[in-house]
Design a protein around this motif. Structure first.
Motif, PDB file in Angstrom:
ATOM      1  N   GLU A 100       6.157 -15.937  92.795  1.00  0.00           N
ATOM      2  CA  GLU A 100       7.110 -16.459  91.820  1.00  0.00           C
ATOM      3  C   GLU A 100       6.759 -17.921  91.617  1.00  0.00           C
ATOM      4  O   GLU A 100       6.398 -18.613  92.584  1.00  0.00           O
ATOM      5  N   ALA A 101       6.854 -18.400  90.399  1.00  0.00           N
ATOM      6  CA  ALA A 101       6.523 -19.800  90.131  1.00  0.00           C
ATOM      7  C   ALA A 101       7.465 -20.707  90.935  1.00  0.00           C
ATOM      8  O   ALA A 101       8.644 -20.378  91.118  1.00  0.00           O
ATOM      9  N   PRO A 102       6.958 -21.824  91.428  1.00  0.00           N
ATOM     10  CA  PRO A 102       7.793 -22.686  92.269  1.00  0.00           C
ATOM     11  C   PRO A 102       8.901 -23.378  91.485  1.00  0.00           C
ATOM     12  O   PRO A 102       8.659 -23.951  90.426  1.00  0.00           O
ATOM     13  N   LYS A 103      10.090 -23.322  92.043  1.00  0.00           N
ATOM     14  CA  LYS A 103      11.223 -24.041  91.456  1.00  0.00           C
ATOM     15  C   LYS A 103      11.335 -25.446  92.054  1.00  0.00           C
ATOM     16  O   LYS A 103      11.948 -26.321  91.491  1.00  0.00           O
ATOM     17  N   ILE A 104      10.696 -25.625  93.230  1.00  0.00           N
ATOM     18  CA  ILE A 104      10.770 -26.897  93.945  1.00  0.00           C
ATOM     19  C   ILE A 104       9.352 -27.396  94.213  1.00  0.00           C
ATOM     20  O   ILE A 104       8.512 -26.639  94.707  1.00  0.00           O
ATOM     21  N   LEU A 105       9.105 -28.648  93.891  1.00  0.00           N
ATOM     22  CA  LEU A 105       7.832 -29.301  94.218  1.00  0.00           C
ATOM     23  C   LEU A 105       8.134 -30.371  95.257  1.00  0.00           C
ATOM     24  O   LEU A 105       9.041 -31.190  95.069  1.00  0.00           O
ATOM     25  N   ILE A 106       7.375 -30.353  96.346  1.00  0.00           N
ATOM     26  CA  ILE A 106       7.582 -31.298  97.439  1.00  0.00           C
ATOM     27  C   ILE A 106       6.251 -31.985  97.723  1.00  0.00           C
ATOM     28  O   ILE A 106       5.211 -31.328  97.751  1.00  0.00           O
ATOM     29  N   GLY A 107       6.295 -33.281  97.951  1.00  0.00           N
ATOM     30  CA  GLY A 107       5.069 -33.990  98.279  1.00  0.00           C
ATOM     31  C   GLY A 107       5.304 -35.083  99.283  1.00  0.00           C
ATOM     32  O   GLY A 107       6.332 -35.762  99.257  1.00  0.00           O
ATOM     33  N   GLN A 108       4.334 -35.235 100.191  1.00  0.00           N
ATOM     34  CA  GLN A 108       4.389 -36.272 101.210  1.00  0.00           C
ATOM     35  C   GLN A 108       3.378 -37.358 100.882  1.00  0.00           C
ATOM     36  O   GLN A 108       2.223 -37.062 100.563  1.00  0.00           O
ATOM     37  N   SER A 109       3.809 -38.603 100.930  1.00  0.00           N
ATOM     38  CA  SER A 109       2.951 -39.748 100.709  1.00  0.00           C
ATOM     39  C   SER A 109       2.263 -39.629  99.335  1.00  0.00           C
ATOM     40  O   SER A 109       2.942 -39.450  98.332  1.00  0.00           O
ATOM     41  N   LEU A 110       0.921 -39.693  99.290  1.00  0.00           N
ATOM     42  CA  LEU A 110       0.242 -39.595  97.994  1.00  0.00           C
ATOM     43  C   LEU A 110       0.477 -38.223  97.354  1.00  0.00           C
ATOM     44  O   LEU A 110       0.493 -38.106  96.132  1.00  0.00           O
ATOM     45  N   GLY A 111       0.703 -37.193  98.175  1.00  0.00           N
ATOM     46  CA  GLY A 111       1.072 -35.884  97.640  1.00  0.00           C
ATOM     47  C   GLY A 111       2.384 -35.952  96.877  1.00  0.00           C
ATOM     48  O   GLY A 111       2.598 -35.214  95.912  1.00  0.00           O
ATOM     49  N   GLY A 112       3.275 -36.854  97.292  1.00  0.00           N
ATOM     50  CA  GLY A 112       4.535 -37.062  96.574  1.00  0.00           C
ATOM     51  C   GLY A 112       4.299 -37.660  95.195  1.00  0.00           C
ATOM     52  O   GLY A 112       4.904 -37.248  94.206  1.00  0.00           O
ATOM     53  N   ALA A 113       3.404 -38.637  95.138  1.00  0.00           N
ATOM     54  CA  ALA A 113       3.055 -39.217  93.835  1.00  0.00           C
ATOM     55  C   ALA A 113       2.420 -38.164  92.941  1.00  0.00           C
ATOM     56  O   ALA A 113       2.695 -38.097  91.737  1.00  0.00           O
ATOM     57  N   ALA A 114       1.589 -37.300  93.541  1.00  0.00           N
ATOM     58  CA  ALA A 114       0.927 -36.244  92.760  1.00  0.00           C
ATOM     59  C   ALA A 114       1.932 -35.226  92.223  1.00  0.00           C
ATOM     60  O   ALA A 114       1.817 -34.790  91.073  1.00  0.00           O
ATOM     61  N   VAL A 115       2.942 -34.850  93.027  1.00  0.00           N
ATOM     62  CA  VAL A 115       3.910 -33.868  92.522  1.00  0.00           C
ATOM     63  C   VAL A 115       4.749 -34.450  91.394  1.00  0.00           C
ATOM     64  O   VAL A 115       5.167 -33.715  90.493  1.00  0.00           O
ATOM     65  N   LEU A 116       4.981 -35.756  91.420  1.00  0.00           N
ATOM     66  CA  LEU A 116       5.717 -36.369  90.306  1.00  0.00           C
ATOM     67  C   LEU A 116       4.951 -36.195  88.997  1.00  0.00           C
ATOM     68  O   LEU A 116       5.545 -35.936  87.952  1.00  0.00           O
ATOM     69  N   HIS A 117       3.636 -36.309  89.064  1.00  0.00           N
ATOM     70  CA  HIS A 117       2.813 -36.111  87.870  1.00  0.00           C
ATOM     71  C   HIS A 117       2.664 -34.632  87.521  1.00  0.00           C
ATOM     72  O   HIS A 117       2.655 -34.266  86.345  1.00  0.00           O
ATOM     73  N   ALA A 118       2.543 -33.789  88.529  1.00  0.00           N
ATOM     74  CA  ALA A 118       2.364 -32.350  88.295  1.00  0.00           C
ATOM     75  C   ALA A 118       3.635 -31.708  87.734  1.00  0.00           C
ATOM     76  O   ALA A 118       3.561 -30.701  87.031  1.00  0.00           O
ATOM     77  N   ALA A 119       4.788 -32.287  88.017  1.00  0.00           N
ATOM     78  CA  ALA A 119       6.057 -31.706  87.557  1.00  0.00           C
ATOM     79  C   ALA A 119       6.093 -31.544  86.045  1.00  0.00           C
ATOM     80  O   ALA A 119       6.630 -30.546  85.530  1.00  0.00           O
ATOM     81  N   ALA A 120       5.514 -32.491  85.338  1.00  0.00           N
ATOM     82  CA  ALA A 120       5.499 -32.411  83.871  1.00  0.00           C
ATOM     83  C   ALA A 120       4.669 -31.233  83.373  1.00  0.00           C
ATOM     84  O   ALA A 120       4.861 -30.765  82.253  1.00  0.00           O
ATOM     85  N   ARG A 121       3.743 -30.742  84.208  1.00  0.00           N
ATOM     86  CA  ARG A 121       2.882 -29.621  83.827  1.00  0.00           C
ATOM     87  C   ARG A 121       3.287 -28.326  84.531  1.00  0.00           C
ATOM     88  O   ARG A 121       2.532 -27.357  84.515  1.00  0.00           O
ATOM     89  N   SER A 122       4.449 -28.335  85.184  1.00  0.00           N
ATOM     90  CA  SER A 122       4.949 -27.164  85.899  1.00  0.00           C
ATOM     91  C   SER A 122       6.322 -26.800  85.349  1.00  0.00           C
ATOM     92  O   SER A 122       7.344 -27.246  85.874  1.00  0.00           O
ATOM     93  N   PRO A 123       6.356 -25.987  84.287  1.00  0.00           N
ATOM     94  CA  PRO A 123       7.622 -25.707  83.611  1.00  0.00           C
ATOM     95  C   PRO A 123       8.673 -25.019  84.478  1.00  0.00           C
ATOM     96  O   PRO A 123       9.870 -25.119  84.193  1.00  0.00           O
ATOM     97  N   SER A 124       8.279 -24.360  85.549  1.00  0.00           N
ATOM     98  CA  SER A 124       9.249 -23.674  86.406  1.00  0.00           C
ATOM     99  C   SER A 124       9.990 -24.638  87.331  1.00  0.00           C
ATOM    100  O   SER A 124      11.040 -24.300  87.871  1.00  0.00           O
ATOM    101  N   ALA A 125       9.441 -25.840  87.533  1.00  0.00           N
ATOM    102  CA  ALA A 125      10.017 -26.778  88.501  1.00  0.00           C
ATOM    103  C   ALA A 125      11.390 -27.267  88.035  1.00  0.00           C
ATOM    104  O   ALA A 125      11.540 -27.804  86.950  1.00  0.00           O
ATOM    105  N   ALA A 126      12.380 -27.053  88.910  1.00  0.00           N
ATOM    106  CA  ALA A 126      13.736 -27.516  88.641  1.00  0.00           C
ATOM    107  C   ALA A 126      14.092 -28.716  89.503  1.00  0.00           C
ATOM    108  O   ALA A 126      15.054 -29.426  89.229  1.00  0.00           O
TER     109      ALA A 126
END
Length: 169
Positions: A100-126
């Motif tokens: 199932e497409a992820p509803k939650i994106l979680i990132g640690q450190s630089l992974g956190g910065a990356a998920v902030l950018h990826a969220a715009a390209r992940s329509p399922s993320a709530a």
């Protein structure tokens, strides 16, 4: 809790290694995608602990190794912040196809910065959650810049990050 090994290809064709942590009953209330820190892996203690805690609460979590790290293919020296964001998008697309497409994106450190950018390209993320994400990439840029002469002269250099050596091009 149960964990299932997975592999998927990113946009560059590299095979990335992942683990899906599932609740005991195997019936998640939601799916989350976890991005580890810059030089960590899906098996980093903090990533494992958070993923398992979420699984205990009924949330399935896919944690994966970015290109060139952990058990994933590719060369870390060829990666960029943008390629990490692309890896996250590939992981979310894999989840949508297989689970199932992820509803939650979680990132640690630089992974956190990356998920902030990826969220715009992940329509399922709530929802997006970050743990110790930098507000800017200045510190990392400074670490890399300290080896800038070698990088410019030889095209690459070994850089110390978190007490470990990484080849940067």
């Amino acid at each position: 809790m149960q964990s299932r090994r997975n592999r998927f290809k990113n946009a560059s064709g590299h095979e990335l290694a992942a683990l899906l942590d599932l609740p005991d009953d195997g019936q998640p209330i939601a799916y989350a995608l976890f991005a580890h820190c810059f030089t960590c892996s899906k098996d980093y203690k903090g990533v494992v602990r958070v993923s398992r805690a979420l699984a205990a609460e009924g949330i399935a979590v896919l944690r994966f190794d970015f290109t060139g790290l952990g058990e994933s293919g590719g060369d870390f020296a060829d990666t960029t912040f943008s390629s990490n964001v692309a890896d996250l998008v590939s992981a979310a697309e894999f989840m949508g196809r297989e689970f199932e497409a992820p509803k939650i994106l979680i990132g640690q450190s630089l992974g956190g910065a990356a998920v902030l950018h990826a969220a715009a390209r992940s329509p399922s993320a709530a929802a997006v959650a970050t743990l110790a994400a930098p507000s800017s990439l200045d510190h990392l840029a400074g670490v890399i810049r300290s080896s800038g002469t070698d990088i410019e002269r030889m095209g690459e250099a070994e850089v110390q990050i978190g007490g470990r050596s990484f080849n940067i091009r």
